[in-house]
Write an enzyme that holds these catalytic residues in place. Structure first.
Site, PDB file in Angstrom:
ATOM      1  N   ASP A 115      -2.617 -10.652  -2.413  1.00  0.00           N
ATOM      2  CA  ASP A 115      -3.137 -10.203  -1.113  1.00  0.00           C
ATOM      3  C   ASP A 115      -4.638  -9.922  -1.234  1.00  0.00           C
ATOM      4  O   ASP A 115      -5.149  -9.622  -2.314  1.00  0.00           O
ATOM      5  CB  ASP A 115      -2.382  -8.930  -0.717  1.00  0.00           C
ATOM      6  CG  ASP A 115      -2.682  -8.458   0.693  1.00  0.00           C
ATOM      7  OD1 ASP A 115      -1.874  -8.751   1.589  1.00  0.00           O
ATOM      8  OD2 ASP A 115      -3.709  -7.787   0.895  1.00  0.00           O
ATOM      9  N   HIS A 124      -6.127  -7.374  -0.331  1.00  0.00           N
ATOM     10  CA  HIS A 124      -6.356  -5.967  -0.679  1.00  0.00           C
ATOM     11  C   HIS A 124      -5.632  -5.597  -1.970  1.00  0.00           C
ATOM     12  O   HIS A 124      -4.572  -6.139  -2.271  1.00  0.00           O
ATOM     13  CB  HIS A 124      -5.820  -5.061   0.434  1.00  0.00           C
ATOM     14  CG  HIS A 124      -6.393  -5.338   1.792  1.00  0.00           C
ATOM     15  ND1 HIS A 124      -5.812  -6.229   2.673  1.00  0.00           N
ATOM     16  CD2 HIS A 124      -7.502  -4.859   2.393  1.00  0.00           C
ATOM     17  CE1 HIS A 124      -6.545  -6.266   3.791  1.00  0.00           C
ATOM     18  NE2 HIS A 124      -7.572  -5.449   3.648  1.00  0.00           N
ATOM     19  N   ASP A 182      -4.063 -12.876   3.694  1.00  0.00           N
ATOM     20  CA  ASP A 182      -5.233 -12.388   4.434  1.00  0.00           C
ATOM     21  C   ASP A 182      -6.564 -12.689   3.741  1.00  0.00           C
ATOM     22  O   ASP A 182      -7.619 -12.285   4.233  1.00  0.00           O
ATOM     23  CB  ASP A 182      -5.116 -10.887   4.766  1.00  0.00           C
ATOM     24  CG  ASP A 182      -4.542 -10.046   3.652  1.00  0.00           C
ATOM     25  OD1 ASP A 182      -4.300 -10.594   2.554  1.00  0.00           O
ATOM     26  OD2 ASP A 182      -4.334  -8.839   3.864  1.00  0.00           O
ATOM     27  N   HIS A 235       0.823  -1.225   0.000  1.00  0.00           N
ATOM     28  CA  HIS A 235       0.000   0.000   0.000  1.00  0.00           C
ATOM     29  C   HIS A 235       0.856   1.275   0.000  1.00  0.00           C
ATOM     30  O   HIS A 235       0.301   2.377  -0.064  1.00  0.00           O
ATOM     31  CB  HIS A 235      -0.932   0.023   1.208  1.00  0.00           C
ATOM     32  CG  HIS A 235      -1.935  -1.091   1.237  1.00  0.00           C
ATOM     33  ND1 HIS A 235      -2.800  -1.335   0.181  1.00  0.00           N
ATOM     34  CD2 HIS A 235      -2.213  -2.045   2.175  1.00  0.00           C
ATOM     35  CE1 HIS A 235      -3.557  -2.387   0.492  1.00  0.00           C
ATOM     36  NE2 HIS A 235      -3.213  -2.833   1.674  1.00  0.00           N
TER      37      HIS A 235
HETATM   38 ZN   LIG Z   1      -3.929  -7.190   2.809  1.00  0.00          ZN
END
Ligand SMILES: [Zn+2]
Length: 344
Positions: A197, A199, A286, A162
């Site tokens: 991931d 996200h 995750d 991120h």
């Molecule tokens: Zn993540």
């Protein structure tokens, strides 16, 4: 396979972050490294320490990923922040240039708001050393691959995907996967980053959005409903020389392994046109059904399938740890991925 971890990563250990308006225990802390290390051992591997945490070479590589002012901010902000009257121990933003901003401020509070995109990135006195150690671990893994190891794994925390050129976000400060790709680019002309991931890897996307030499692809929960909210749509395809080299495949909130595997197949088909010579896997775990960030419903065995599928690319590969938060399954999810990757 060579696997790396540096104990200095523990020095970044913020206790809390802001969750839905309330201070909550941060799920991104040193316990993650312990659980992931157990997963490494259960795979039959062991971790090596990178030779260096800080070096002019690491700094010069980071300067290809992040802006100079952001790197200087990360290194100096805690000391400057603590000189402010009444300042808290952790650097935390309270004002952001939302939607714009016309100049870069001198004041530490303004700079914190400029660079710290959300409330999941508090910075303590020892944080920079820990953040740098995480990057050094990614660098060591990428160097091992350049040195002839077919695959290397970097147990990086804090994670990185991120973190954009000029900002931290979502527990991430330095973009470890982008750094690994930068090291691989010193030898390979075309490098791909495959982000599995939960996200969207918004920082990685931003770093390479205008470049055609590093392909970026991400599977993630539809950002209309999920963090990072403002990036990760299927229409974001890169620009300029990068047009066509960014692929986002958002999946509905709550997607299971079958949906994930189908999307991974599609992502790898899209990657095929790019003909990569080396790969970085942004290895988030995750998407597991019990992960506290609660976005998808993968089982532990699904990570074996993902590992096997990625191994079939038969390319030099750096596995960079991204998300995956403390549960009784976290170590087993890494073991499952490694089992699939080594068997594939
Ligand atoms: Zn993540």
């Amino acid at each position: 396979m060579k696997l790396f971890y540096h104990p200095d990563q523990e020095r970044h250990a913020p206790g809390t972050f802001l969750l839905r308006g309330r201070p909550a225990p941060s799920p991104e802390g040193p316990v993650r490294a312990e659980l992931l290390s157990q997963g490494v051992v259960a795979s039959g591997f062991s971790l090596s320490e990178p030779d260096v945490v800080d070096s002019p070479l690491l700094r010069s590589r980071l300067a290809k990923v992040h802006t100079h002012r952001y790197l200087e901010f990360l290194e100096t902000i805690h000391g400057r922040w603590r000189e402010l009257p009444g300042a808290a121990e952790l650097v935390s933003p309270n004002v952001h240039p939302t939607g714009g901003g016309h100049h870069y401020p001198r004041h530490p509070v303004g700079q914190a708001g400029w660079h710290l995109h959300d409330m999941a990135c508090p910075i303590g006195a020892e944080s920079f050393r820990g953040i740098l150690a995480s990057a050094a671990t990614a660098q060591a893994a990428a160097e091992a691959v350049l040195g002839g190891h077919g695959t290397a794994y970097a147990l990086c925390r804090p994670p990185g995907h991120h973190a954009g050129p000029d900002r931290a976000g979502g527990f991430c400060f330095l973009n470890n996967s982008a750094l690994a790709a930068t090291v691989l680019r010193e030898y390979f002309a075309r490098v791909a980053i495959i982000d599995v991931d939960l996200h969207h890897g918004n920082g990685t996307q931003d770093i390479f959005y205008y470049r055609g030499d590093v392909w970026t692809g991400s599977l993630h929960v539809d950002p209309g409903d999920f963090y990072p909210f403002f990036w990760g749509g299927a229409g974001e395809e890169g620009m300029g020389e990068g047009l066509g080299t960014n692929v986002n495949l958002p999946l509905p909130l709550g997607s299971d392994g079958a949906a994930f595997h189908g999307a991974l197949d599609e992502l790898l088909e899209r990657l095929d046109d790019f003909s990569p010579q080396a790969v970085v896997v942004a290895l988030g775990l995750d998407a597991h059904r019990d992960d506290p960030l609660a976005g998808m419903a993968l089982e532990t065995s699904d990570f074996t399938v993902i590992g096997r599928r990625l191994a079939r690319l038969s390319l030099p590969t750096v596995l960079v740890q991204e998300g995956g938060y403390p549960t009784e399954h976290l170590g087993a999810n890494l073991t499952a991925f490694m089992d699939g990757f080594t068997a594939g």
